[in-house]
Scaffold this active site. Structure first.
Site, PDB file in Angstrom:
ATOM      1  CB  SER A  67      -0.967   0.004   1.190  1.00 28.14           C
ATOM      2  OG  SER A  67      -2.049  -0.870   0.947  1.00 28.14           O
ATOM      3  CE  LYS A  70      -4.711   1.545  -0.788  1.00 24.51           C
ATOM      4  NZ  LYS A  70      -4.018   0.298  -0.439  1.00 24.51           N
ATOM      5  CB  SER A 130      -4.492   1.704   3.638  1.00 22.41           C
ATOM      6  OG  SER A 130      -3.574   1.240   2.676  1.00 22.41           O
ATOM      7  CE  LYS A 233      -1.567   4.244   2.559  1.00 27.54           C
ATOM      8  NZ  LYS A 233      -1.587   3.028   3.385  1.00 27.54           N
TER       9      LYS A 233
END
Length: 394
Positions: A67, A70, A130, A233
């Site tokens: 992720s 992202k 997420s 993140k």
């Protein structure tokens, strides 16, 4: 090599430093300061302002980003909002491809089929919780299809000069052709912070509630009161392991970006990231040096409508050095060519300032022309030709 003016020399030795946007090079630093032991397949610690890499292991090794992907999804969305192509108030109808049921056993925003959701909420769903479903919904809204959106993601990869990154999805679920590296992720993070400050503010939000479901931000360092972490993140898949990009500041306005990839445990990615950030703040400092739009040297120009041109930087420059070493900095200056010749364009790189510490080059900043210099008239050019011809004889 050009002659150092007394003012330039004093200025450089006192202030020291480099701007990330005008770096000629920001090579990994080697100062003999032992880094912490980090349990990760690859990692990097980068100074945001100078671009200096303070420590790294396997930083260019290609890894499954999970992720962390992202972050680039967020960058594309943030740029679309900034450019007015989409708006936070836009309402997006959730189609089959973005339906939460398509992402079992993975992070999601819990979108319902045919539900109307704002871009603002979807963007929070991507960044804070997420959401794989939110990533697809936004990709389709921005670019028509997820495939078109991924093409835009990869165009930014090329624009940023990333050497070990390629995206195939907007959400990051494992794909053999989708990969990134710790270094590339640090660079993506720096671009979000620098280019999209409003977008970056979302990364600091600790939770998000949608459809009456409250979910926390998975970046546990946001709750750590011993540090000022304000992003970024997390990522995890069975093949990627546990990943985390984190950014923090200290009271001196130094900002560091850490990336750990392939950590074996959920909590471990926070522990290893904290080790890096605390080590960086304890051992280094970042200093502002050359000031934007402030001339630091003036040089002769040949074949121009002006006889002299000012040199400096168009954006503030910084350098990162071990704590207590600021007064030991030295600098030398070089032009790319022996003589400057018109035409010259404002911002054109004509040389570099090289900073040294302990007789080692530690940073380089591009030296730029501060104003346009057009070509001169015929008679002036003839005279300059004669001058240069005579100089070439000696």
């Amino acid at each position: 090599m050009f002659k150092q003016s007394a003012q330039f020399k004093k200025f450089a030795l006192i202030s020291g430093l480099i701007a990330a946007s005008v770096l000629a090079s920001a090579e990994d630093m080697q100062y003999g300061i032992a880094p912490p032991e980090v349990n990760a397949q690859s990692y990097i610690l980068m100074d945001y302002h100078s671009g200096a890499v303070l420590t790294a292991v396997n930083a260019d090794q290609r890894q499954y980003p999970a992720s962390l992907t992202k972050m680039m999804t967020s960058y594309v969305v943030g740029q679309a909002i900034k450019q007015g192509k989409i708006h936070n108030s836009d309402m997006v109808t959730i189609g089959e491809s973005a339906w939460g049921r398509n992402f079992p056993d993975s992070s999601k925003m819990f979108l319902n089929l045919n539900q109307q959701v704002s871009v603002e909420d979807l963007n929070k769903g991507v960044i804070i919780v997420s959401g794989n479903d939110a990533s697809v919904a936004l990709a389709e809204h921005v670019s028509g299809t997820a495939l078109n959106f991924v093409d835009t993601m990869n165009r930014y990869v090329q624009q940023f000069g990333l050497q070990n990154t390629h995206f195939t999805t907007p959400h990051g679920l494992d794909d053999p052709n989708q990969y990134s590296s710790a270094r590339d992720m640090a660079i993506i993070g720096a671009h979000i912070i620098r280019d999209l400050p409003d977008e970056y503010k979302i990364y600091a939000e600790k939770d998000f509630t949608f459809n009456k479901i409250k979910q926390p931000n998975r970046n546990g360092l946001l709750w750590d009161k011993t540090m000022n972490v304000d992003g970024m993140k997390t990522g995890h898949t069975s093949q990627a392991g546990y990943n985390l990009v984190a950014s923090a500041t200290n009271p001196g306005n130094m900002r560091l970006i850490s990336v750990v990839m392939g950590v074996p445990t959920y909590k471990g990615r926070e522990v290893e990231s904290k080790k890096l950030l605390q080590w960086g703040f304890s051992n280094f400092e970042t200093l502002k040096a050359l000031e934007a739009n402030k001339a630091v040297s003036e040089q002769t120009v040949y074949y121009g409508d002006e006889g002299r041109v000012k040199l400096g930087v168009l954006q503030d420059s910084f350098i990162t050095v071990p704590k207590g070493k600021q007064t030991q900095l030295k600098a030398r200056y070089e032009l790319n060519e022996k003589y400057l010749e018109a035409p010259l364009t404002k911002g054109q790189v004509v040389g570099k300032v090289i900073y040294q510490l302990d007789d080692k080059d530690v940073a380089t900043v591009n030296l730029q022309v501060m104003q346009d210099v057009k070509e001169g008239g015929v008679f002036g050019n003839v005279w300059d030709w004669l001058v240069l011809t005579v100089k070439s004889l000696f």
